[in-house]
Motif scaffolding. Sequence first.
Motif, PDB file in Angstrom:
ATOM      1  N   ILE A 174       0.918  -1.284  -0.041  1.00  0.00           N
ATOM      2  CA  ILE A 174      -0.091   0.038   0.031  1.00  0.00           C
ATOM      3  C   ILE A 174       0.951   1.378   0.012  1.00  0.00           C
ATOM      4  CG2 ILE A 174      -1.648   1.373   1.221  1.00  0.00           C
ATOM      5  CD1 ILE A 174      -2.807  -1.460   0.203  1.00  0.00           C
ATOM      6  N   ILE A 175       0.758   2.242  -1.038  1.00  0.00           N
ATOM      7  CA  ILE A 175       1.630   3.283  -1.171  1.00  0.00           C
ATOM      8  C   ILE A 175       0.621   4.593  -1.157  1.00  0.00           C
ATOM      9  CG2 ILE A 175       3.434   1.810  -2.196  1.00  0.00           C
ATOM     10  CD1 ILE A 175       2.924   3.368  -4.829  1.00  0.00           C
ATOM     11  N   MET A 176       1.424   5.704  -0.718  1.00  0.00           N
ATOM     12  CA  MET A 176       0.842   6.983  -0.984  1.00  0.00           C
ATOM     13  C   MET A 176       1.257   7.490  -2.198  1.00  0.00           C
ATOM     14  SD  MET A 176       0.774  10.330   1.730  1.00  0.00           S
ATOM     15  CE  MET A 176      -0.263   9.383   2.716  1.00  0.00           C
ATOM     16  N   THR A 177       0.705   8.020  -3.110  1.00  0.00           N
ATOM     17  CA  THR A 177       1.418   8.881  -4.227  1.00  0.00           C
ATOM     18  C   THR A 177       0.392   9.592  -4.922  1.00  0.00           C
ATOM     19  OG1 THR A 177       2.050   7.945  -6.678  1.00  0.00           O
ATOM     20  CG2 THR A 177      -0.064   7.042  -5.589  1.00  0.00           C
ATOM     21  N   GLN A 178       0.985  10.343  -5.938  1.00  0.00           N
ATOM     22  CA  GLN A 178       0.379  11.476  -6.610  1.00  0.00           C
ATOM     23  C   GLN A 178       0.223  11.457  -7.948  1.00  0.00           C
ATOM     24  OE1 GLN A 178       2.401  15.417  -5.794  1.00  0.00           O
ATOM     25  NE2 GLN A 178       0.319  16.335  -5.615  1.00  0.00           N
TER      26      GLN A 178
END
Length: 516
Positions: free
Chosen positions: A121-125
């Motif tokens: 699970i990753i935070m990205t833009q």
Amino acid sequence: MEKEMIVSSTGNTVEVALLEDGALVEIHRQRSTDQFTVGDVFVGQVTRVTAPLNAAFVDIGHKKDAFLHYTDLGPKVRSLQKFAKTTAAGKNPTAQLDNFVMEPEIVKTGKIDEVFKKKDIIMTQVLKEPISTKGPRLSCEITIPGRFLVMTPFNDSVAVSKKISTSEERKRLHVLIESIRPKNFGVIVRTAAEGKGVSELLEEVEILTAKWETIYEAAKTAKAPAKLLSEVDKTTGLLRDLLTPDFSRIVVDDKDLFETVRKYVTEISPKKANIVQLHKGPKPIFDHYSITKQIKSSFGKTATMPSGAYIVIEHTEAMHTIDVNSGNKMPSQNQAEAVLKINMEAAEEIARQLRLRDIGGIIVIDFIDMRDAEHRKEVASAMRKAMKNDRAQHTVLPLSKFGLMQITRQRVRPEVKITTAEKCPTCNGTGKINATILLTDDIERDLNFIMEARPKAKLKLKVHPYVAAYLKRGMPSTQMKWYLKYYRWLQIVQDGDFPITTYKFFDADDEEIKMS
């Protein structure tokens, strides 16, 4: 230079046209049903890690997995992922990074599988919109843009725009920002910050910090894939990035959108609030300001210039090629000066076309041959000057000995393509159409299939006004008979731009249901 923004709102679509001295230079379109825009922050799940590409594919809720290359991770990616995980686990009491323990930076030459593995699970833009067959492109270097500043979490650097006129002003802004930025937040100072005082910049820092708080609050409970922060809509996003003192007019044809734009302009520049106007004329706004006419004359294969010369724009898989032609008005005497004049005019038109169509990648331009070396330098200089207002990153190389100029231009969103050919939309030039009486049979056949495939979906049928009138005629009408047959109401919408034998089905999100 006089700059204007014309905003047309029709249904769930907003079109924004930018004019410079009356000439159309950019056109942007956004549907209210779009899943995301560039700048949105997501929590996603890695679906595949591909070592040969040194990239990962990430599910962020789009129909195609997004692409995340190692070079777009950013050196602080481990700190970002640690923050995301601890926040989701409830171990982060605050969004502030004052006491956050940073993780070691990753190396530039590393491998993607050293950072991520499948199902992470990753935070990205979102970095780029989907283009052609590719999904959106992502970045793990989160940026939170404002009018004057861009904030970058997990960073300590302050960068000042090189476009700010003097070194003294750049130094002043650097010192000022260093004194007000939160710990472990980097800041990029935009050109619009020139001359701004501490109160305005501090207020901006607080606004951007509040957006980071929004990401933090959403990340506490989000389950991938989920959106944590929405970028502003295209209209206010363009205002944020483009609004300068030389903007003379912003015209909007929708009352609600007008109020939104005026409020936004009042907040960021109270003195400019009076430039926002509501269009009330009988003609559509794009027709009133001759934008429709410019679109039709600008998006063909050939673009003609006032002198009679013209350029031909071709697209291939690898690049775009542009050929400059003199037309039939080349004077017999002093040809060198005439060629220079045409090439200079072509440079301005090409720069406009690149922005207008948002052409990216490699562009090769074949100017009319010039023997004088000084003339070649003048054309190269004119091209750089004409592209000065282009916000996309670009590089312009001098003309080669073959008279060719190479340009690379950043590709961020899909190239704007508008068909301008005048061909009968019903028969496609064949002179033959199917009997209209058979059209209802075709519609009912497709409707029967969709009703079975989507038993609970709300449906909409879009047809030519004549067909819509036929389907709604009588008691019971064909529309009512379908209701009695399927026990579901089919909304029928008429569209005057549709050929009489064309029909399309749409779902509740206004997405077309295509029949394979």
